[in-house]
Design a protein around this motif. Structure first.
Motif: not given
Ligand SMILES: C[S@@+](CC[C@H](N)C(=O)[O-])C[C@H]1O[C@@H](n2cnc3c(N)ncnc32)[C@H](O)[C@@H]1O
Length: 320
Positions: A128-143
């Motif tokens: 529903e957001a107005s941002v044209p390009h949205i990507a998700w990544r599953i990452v453990d930023v600690a590692a």
């Protein structure tokens, strides 16, 4: 502060049909984990029920804190119009929504999250957001490293406290490297949250990062325990929010601490109001953090003319 309409509607749809009593039980267990700042190797949000409880009782408050931090950045840098964003520990996409609300030109957001449950929930909202390009990544930023070119706006909201103390410095180093312009870190407005902000601030200043807000200086933080630097934002509670929290009031005050750094030079303000203003007839007392690195209360009266008028209009969190 209220959630933007489209986010509110998306949250309502996600929560549709949920029994308030079930949400309340899950929300109570979740709040307990957050209050204790438990780090037992488990993510706090591990099930769909946890994610829905977060939407009902935490999202409105964390949204308000992040949005208020962005408002302070916008005031300090009216020319800043980020096109790209990177959000670490994105949860349900809180910072994405706040950034899109503050900077409508935002075109591309990368959301990094360790919890697949939160990602699924956040992805559904973000449709529903107005941002044209949205990507998700599953990452453990600690590692793991976050492999992407630097982004205009980088955020870490209510997530530093979930990282083990020994990984915070390397994560922050990587986040500053991933920042093309502005990095914002938001934490709960508790003494412990503020200590984490103070440590992050000192580390990044040492690394050459210029402070943008809220501090009007790059000296050591002048506050000492039991005092701590935090701000507050009033958050509207929906009916379900109230029921899930077993609360009466139609609002709550979310306390938060934050710090922002910018690679683009800007003129910082002379002072920041760091407590609620105390107003009387013809006088106002403000607790100010000042550009010389000190913090103290100052009384303004009508005799101060224009300065009094500006002080009168100011409140907790304002730049003066
Ligand atoms: C309290 S939530 C905050 C979510 C969102 N930023 C907000 O302000 O509403 C903290 C988030 O950090 C994520 N997180 C915790 N440790 C992480 C890690 N090592 N790597 C990536 N995300 C992590 C959690 O899964 C959770 O979504």
């Amino acid at each position: 502060m209220e959630l933007p309409l489209r986010l509110r509607q998306a949250v309502d749809r996600a929560l549709n049909g949920r029994r308030p009593a079930d949400l309340a039980a899950t929300a109570a267990a979740l709040s307990q984990r957050y209050r204790e700042e438990r780090r037992d190797g488990r993510l706090h949000v591990a099930s769909d029920e946890d994610a829905l409880a977060y939407l009902a009782v935490r999202l409105p408050a964390t949204y308000a804190a992040v949005r208020a931090s962005f408002a302070a950045i916008k005031q300090a840098r009216p020319d800043f119009a980020p096109k790209t964003a990177l959000d670490i520990g994105a949860g349900p996409g809180t910072a994405l929504w706040a950034a899109a609300d503050c900077w409508p030109d935002l075109a591309d957001a990368l959301l990094v999250e360790a919890s697949p449950v939160f990602r699924t929930c956040g992805e559904a909202l973000a449709r529903e957001a107005s941002v044209p390009h949205i990507a998700w990544r599953i990452v453990d930023v600690a590692a793991d490293t976050i492999d992407c070119p630097p982004r205009d706006l980088v955020t870490l909201a209510y997530a530093l406290n979930e990282l083990a103390p020994e990984v915070r410095q390397p994560v922050l180093r990587r986040l500053w490297q991933a920042t093309a312009d502005t990095l914002v870190i938001v934490e709960p407005g508790t003494p412990a949250g503020w200590q984490r902000i103070v440590a992050a601030r000192a580390q990044l200043i040492e690394a050459g990062a210029p402070v943008l807000a809220p501090c009007p200086h790059a000296h050591a933080c002048p506050l000492e325990p039991p005092d701590w630097c935090h701000f507050a934002e009033r958050v509207a509670r929906s009916r379900l929010h109230r029921l899930a929290k077993e609360a009466e009031l139609p609002w709550e005050d979310e306390k938060f601490s934050y710090v922002a750094f910018s690679r683009t030079p800007s003129s910082t303000s002379a002072a920041r109001v760091i407590a609620r203003a105390r107003k009387g007839s013809g006088r106002v007392t403000l607790k100010l953090c000042r550009d010389d690195g000190s913090a103290r209360e100052q009384l303004f009266s009508r005799r101060d003319g224009t300065l009094f008028k500006r002080a009168w209009r100011s409140d907790w969190g304002s730049a003066l």
